[in-house]
Scaffold this motif. Structure first.
Motif, short mmCIF file in Angstrom:
data_model
loop_
_atom_site.label_atom_id
_atom_site.label_comp_id
_atom_site.label_asym_id
_atom_site.label_seq_id
_atom_site.Cartn_x
_atom_site.Cartn_y
_atom_site.Cartn_z
N GLY A 1 -33.80 95.97 61.21
CA GLY A 1 -35.24 95.72 61.31
C GLY A 1 -35.88 96.51 62.43
N GLY B 1 -38.99 95.74 65.30
CA GLY B 1 -39.90 94.74 65.83
C GLY B 1 -41.36 95.15 65.76
N ILE B 2 -42.22 94.16 65.72
CA ILE B 2 -43.66 94.41 65.70
C ILE B 2 -44.16 94.41 67.13
CG2 ILE B 2 -45.89 93.58 64.88
CD1 ILE B 2 -44.39 92.19 62.59
N SER C 1 -45.12 99.81 56.57
CA SER C 1 -44.75 98.89 57.65
C SER C 1 -45.46 97.55 57.50
CB SER C 1 -45.09 99.51 59.01
OG SER C 1 -46.50 99.63 59.17
N ASP C 2 -45.11 96.64 58.41
CA ASP C 2 -45.64 95.27 58.34
C ASP C 2 -47.15 95.19 58.43
OD1 ASP C 2 -43.41 92.89 58.69
OD2 ASP C 2 -42.70 94.81 59.46
N GLY D 1 -39.10 97.49 59.02
CA GLY D 1 -39.90 96.48 59.70
C GLY D 1 -39.20 95.15 59.71
N SER D 2 -39.93 94.10 59.37
CA SER D 2 -39.40 92.74 59.44
C SER D 2 -38.76 92.33 58.13
CB SER D 2 -40.54 91.76 59.75
OG SER D 2 -41.43 91.68 58.64
N GLU D 3 -38.10 91.18 58.16
CA GLU D 3 -37.51 90.64 56.94
C GLU D 3 -38.60 90.33 55.92
OE1 GLU D 3 -34.53 86.97 55.55
OE2 GLU D 3 -34.83 87.41 57.68
#
Length: 605
Positions: free
Chosen positions: A177, A179-180, A233-234, A264-266
């Motif tokens: 992943g 992180g944001i 991306s998120d 990005g994230s899950e």
């Protein structure tokens, strides 16, 4: 397809081979580590890839007698290997890397990849990274795959049949992943200015990081946005959920989001899994400028390490130290530049190293390489505003860019520009900023305007505004009919000290062109009293522009604790008299019968 056993490495790899590693979040970490554990039996192996997430154990010095990395895009591990001479960096546009492999300029012998388990027809999905993985598998002698059930199944040109995979190993671990990042004040300001350039129906290319996320956070009121990007991306997820992204206005891949890879994230990986609205395509498609340009209003937002006052962009190196890569910046800058209504944007903070150095410089640092040429850059955005470069002279570009540099570096930058004779002698210093006013987008009588401070780079715009006036407008503003506005006079009018006096304008954008439609200003007559004046374009008088300018100047004067605003108005200028009376100016007698005096008392107690 057979299960990989350690005794089989020699069946697929020979000394002198080039091995490709899968990209981004789909980098096959466990397969690579297994190879590294057996790498001592080979010599002169070249490892190649674009950006990968996670650790890069193959760059460890202990492998240097057997392996050498040659990367198209540098991250922390590969960056260090290149700096110490144990690795190589090959600069190339992302859109052109596939042709290097296909044309055997950079042939691939073995591709290490990570894929989903095969479906009922024997097709595995490349998952979150198609980019150059697709061509590497297509041209390699052998393909060895990690099969990971946690890899999202993505759609589009995203599949490889098991018959094309020579060996595999089964794994089960989370997809890497990213992180944001938390958005800080500077980044939010940059995002807000970038968002001002984005219209309904635009097609977006966004990278990952704070600036793209900040831009996306300001697009909640836009409609029918489209996505054609190299990476996903998120930051886009909320716009999907809110219905801002429909892809309805795209010319190709209509109603589909097009991307090449994502990390990005899950939640992002869950979103792209088996999602029919999102298509993953190879880089030779997503990044080809001619493909990008087929969509209208393409917005390309990329960042830079440094930019000089002519508009040259450094993005892959810091001095003579290579830092990242060319990637897709030039692909999308050029694609957006060719798109109907497109806007190529370079967005960056104005300073680095905690504000110690300016990213906007007169001359690029020694050893720095230009990634994006001055001819390709249309807009540069910092936390101090938008610099418009397309179609502007070197002098105008320099002034535009100095205006968005950090204030503490502006006079120094101007002095350096003057050494090169890019500006006339009367350009002595940059004025202090109008701290009370940031550029604001607004709608007046159905038309869109930007309200902002008048600035040094508006010299030519102000001249164009002057020459658009009728004799009546000139008489009302100047109480005479001047025949010209020389360049030095225009410069003095735009280059005032905004910390003492104030000059603001309403401008309209026509692509990269800004057109002044109204100007308002006040000059201090003494420490307590300022003279106020306005002029609005002939075709827009009576539509409310004067009221906006008046309201803004009164607010600035009140905040500065100025006690009196005074206006001197020719007796036949009924529109100005009406405006002043609307804002409660009182009419006072004048010794000149042809002129009225209007006074407004502020901060009265």
């Amino acid at each position: 397809m057979i299960a990989l056993e350690d005794k089989d490495w020699g069946q697929y790899i020979r000394s002198g081979y080039r091995i490709f590693f899968g990209s981004g979040a789909a980098c096959p970490q466990k397969l690579i580590q297994r190879f590294l554990d057996n790498s001592q039996q080979f010599n002169d192996i070249e490892l190649t890839h674009i950006l990968t997430l996670g650790e890069t154990p193959w760059t460890d010095e202990k492998y240097k007698d057997h392996l050498r990395v040659n990367s198209f895009f540098l991250g922390p591990g590969t960056r260090d290997a290149v700096s110490r001479g144990d690795g190589d960096y090959t600069p190339c546009f992302l859109s052109e890397i596939p042709s290097l492999m296909e044309d055997k300029i950079h042939p691939i012998d073995v591709a290490f990849i990570q894929v989903t388990p095969p479906d009922e027809y024997g097709f595995c999905s490349f998952g979150v990274s198609v980019d150059v993985v697709s061509v590497a598998c297509r041209t390699a002698r052998y393909v060895i795959a990690e099969i990971n059930p946690r890899m999202p199944k993505t759609l589009g040109q995203s599949f490889i049949h098991v018959s094309k995979i020579d060996a595999f190993m089964e794994v089960n671990y989370p997809i890497m992943g990213h992180g944001i990042a938390k958005l800080d004040e500077v980044t939010l300001k940059i995002g807000k200015y970038c968002a001002m350039l984005i219209e309904d129906g635009s097609t977006l290319q966004m990278g990952i990081g704070k600036i793209p996320d900040a831009v996306l956070s300001y697009l909640g009121d836009r409609s029918d946005l489209g996505i054609h990007t190299e990476m996903f991306s998120d930051g886009l997820l909320d716009l999907y959920k809110n219905g801002n992204i429909t892809n309805a206005k795209k010319a190709i891949n209509r109603f589909k989001t097009v991307t090449s890879f994502c990390f990005g994230s899950e939640a992002l990986y869950d979103f792209v899994h088996d999602n029919p609205h999102v298509e993953f395509h190879p880089s030779e498609y997503t990044n080809r400028p001619a493909i990008i340009a087929q969509n209208p209003k393409v917005i390309s937002i990329n960042s830079a390490i440094q930019i000089d006052l002519s508009g040259q962009v450094v993005a892959d190196s810091i001095g003579d130290r290579f830092y990242s890569g060319i990637g897709g910046q030039v692909d999308f800058i050029r694609g957006a530049g060719m798109s109907l209504g497109g806007k190529p944007i370079i967005a960056l903070p104005s300073t680095a190293k905690g504000g110690e150095i300016s990213r906007i410089v007169a001359v690029l640092s020694q050893g720095s390489g230009v990634v994006t040429s001055r001819g390709d850059v249309h807009y540069v955005v910092t936390e101090y505003g938008i610099a418009t470069l397309r179609g502007r002279s070197i002098r105008e570009r320099a002034l535009e860019l100095i205006q968005v540099a950090h204030p503490k570096f502006r006079d120094e930058l101007l002095a350096q520009v003057r050494e090169h004779y890019w500006v006339p002698p009367y350009h002595q210093s940059m004025p202090k900023s109008l701290a009370e006013l940031k550029t604001t987008k607004m709608k007046i009588s159905g038309r869109h305007y930007n309200l902002r401070a008048l600035q040094s780079s508006d010299q030519r715009r102000l001249q164009e505004f002057f020459y658009s006036h009728t004799e009546k407008t000139l008489m009302n503003r100047y109480r005479a009919v001047p025949k010209n506005m020389p360049t030095d006079s225009a410069y003095r009018l735009v280059n005032i000290d905004q910390s003492r006096d104030a000059a603001i304008c309403l401008v309209q954008r026509q692509g990269p062109r800004e057109i002044i439609r109204g100007v308002g200003r006040f000059y201090m007559e003494n420490e307590e009293r300022a003279e106020i004046s306005f002029v609005v374009g002939d075709d827009l008088q009576g539509e409310g522009l004067g009221s906006v300018l008046m309201k803004t100047l009164i607010k600035i004067a009140t905040e500065r604790k100025i006690k009196i605003l005074v206006a001197y108005v020719i007796n036949t200028n009924y529109a100005m008299q009406h405006l002043l009376e609307k804002f409660n100016f009182s009419h006072e007698e004048s010794g000149d019968a042809s002129e009225f005096v209007y006074v407004l008392e502020l901060n009265a107690k």
